[in-house]
Design an enzyme around this catalytic site. Structure first.
Site, mmCIF file in Angstrom:
data_model
loop_
_atom_site.group_PDB
_atom_site.id
_atom_site.type_symbol
_atom_site.label_atom_id
_atom_site.label_comp_id
_atom_site.label_asym_id
_atom_site.label_seq_id
_atom_site.Cartn_x
_atom_site.Cartn_y
_atom_site.Cartn_z
ATOM 1 N N CYS A 195 6.029 0.277 -2.591
ATOM 2 C CA CYS A 195 5.310 0.675 -1.509
ATOM 3 C C CYS A 195 5.018 2.145 -1.602
ATOM 4 O O CYS A 195 5.930 3.228 -1.776
ATOM 5 C CB CYS A 195 6.140 0.649 -0.260
ATOM 6 S SG CYS A 195 5.162 0.868 1.291
ATOM 7 N N LYS A 210 8.815 -6.903 -6.799
ATOM 8 C CA LYS A 210 7.212 -6.493 -6.749
ATOM 9 C C LYS A 210 6.865 -5.103 -7.414
ATOM 10 O O LYS A 210 7.538 -4.064 -7.115
ATOM 11 C CB LYS A 210 6.820 -6.396 -5.123
ATOM 12 C CG LYS A 210 5.303 -6.168 -4.835
ATOM 13 C CD LYS A 210 5.094 -6.183 -3.321
ATOM 14 C CE LYS A 210 3.607 -6.480 -3.133
ATOM 15 N NZ LYS A 210 3.370 -6.545 -1.531
ATOM 16 N N GLY A 245 -7.851 -5.045 -1.283
ATOM 17 C CA GLY A 245 -9.160 -5.417 -1.150
ATOM 18 C C GLY A 245 -9.872 -5.435 -2.594
ATOM 19 O O GLY A 245 -9.190 -5.369 -3.449
#
EC number: 1.3.1.14
Length: 300
Positions: A127, A162, A214
């Site tokens: 993150c 992740k 995106g």
């Protein structure tokens, strides 16, 4: 057509997973779609204690994407178990808990608490929005190994690690996770980014920088999935800018066993249904009998 995939012995009825973050805990989306359409739902990031997140503004739209710096706003693990998990378990889908710690001990404690309650755990070492912890862990292969091994030692469910894309060579992180016993890896998380209001000359994000998601990051994500596929044998869950079934197919061809969709959920809550239908039609058109036949099938 069989869309079933398997990750570390856990069978998903289809390979489309709701990515951590944009889907929250599914409550808002459950009013718009049947969230059982997903093969699995990855929760928004969970920490030991409640977090209010970063100050506003913490989200801005840019060309072909969104920059966010939410800062892991969440109710904490106890509230998640009591208030959110029963709701999620009422749906016919697998549950993946995304955990975030600010020390090795916190990752271990979260794993101990959740390992018997969910189907899988996704360990977020990448993150880019929280200054203390996540980024440091995620960029250092030694830390990735250390935390992954510590979590695996106390886990009874499969562990997904992740990975951050904000490194020179993501394959070093992938190999470290695999060597430490990770059951799968997921990539990529958001790309560090920044946007400025030219009238005020101030950053559009209060924390100055944030994570870009995106369509803008999809080619980066596909490349990194391909590179990791060549280096590790554990399953890869691919994500980053998937907006339609064609994007998803690219990830499978590059080496992903399953995919996660995030930003597109903001734009089109029914994307999961459309992507599943598109994948099925593609497999039939190309003569594939399963997703597995497509994984890593790139022609070089």
């Amino acid at each position: 057509m069989n869309l079933e995939v398997e990750i570390a012995g856990i069978k998903l009825k289809n390979p489309v997973i709701a990515a951590s973050g944009t889907f929250g805990f599914g409550r808002e989306y459950s009013k718009l779609i049947d969230i059982s359409e997903f093969g699995a739902i990855c929760t928004k990031g969970i920490t030991l204690k409640k977090r209010i997140g970063n100050p506003q503004p913490r989200l801005c739209e840019v060309y072909a994407g969104i920059i966010n710096s939410v800062g892991l706003e969440n109710p904490g693990v106890e509230a998640f178990i009591n208030d959110e998990l029963p709701f999620l378990k009422s749906f016919d889908t697998k549950i993946i808990a995304n955990i975030n710690g600010f020390s090795k001990e916190e990752f271990v404690e979260l794993t101990k608490i959740l390992t018997s309650l969910v189907d899988m755990i996704e360990v977020n070492l990448s993150c880019p929005n929280v200054k203390e912890g996540g980024m440091v862990f995620g960029k250092d292969p030694k830390k990735v190994y250390e935390i992954t091994k510590s979590v695996k030692d106390v886990a009874s469910c499969p562990i997904i690690v992740k990975l951050t894309p904000n490194v020179t060579d993501i394959t070093q992180l992938a190999v470290a996770a695999e060597n430490a016993g990770a059951d799968a890896i997921s990539l990529i998380n958001t790309v560090s980014a920044m946007a400025i209001d030219i009238e005020t000359r101030k950053p559009l994000i209060k924390m100055v920088t944030g994570g870009l998601s995106g369509p803008a990051i999809k080619p980066i994500a596909v490349r990194m999935v391909y590179e990791c596929f060549k280096k590790v044998r554990i399953p890869i869950i691919g994500m980053g800018g998937i907006m339609n079934y064609k994007d998803a197919i690219e990830f499978f061809i590059a080496g992903a066993t399953a995919i996660q969709i995030g930003t597109v959920n903001f734009i089109n809550p029914k994307a999961v249904c459309e992507i599943k239908e598109g994948i099925e039609a593609y497999l039939e058109r190309k003569g594939f009998k399963s997703i597995k036949e497509l994984v890593g099938s790139i022609n070089i």
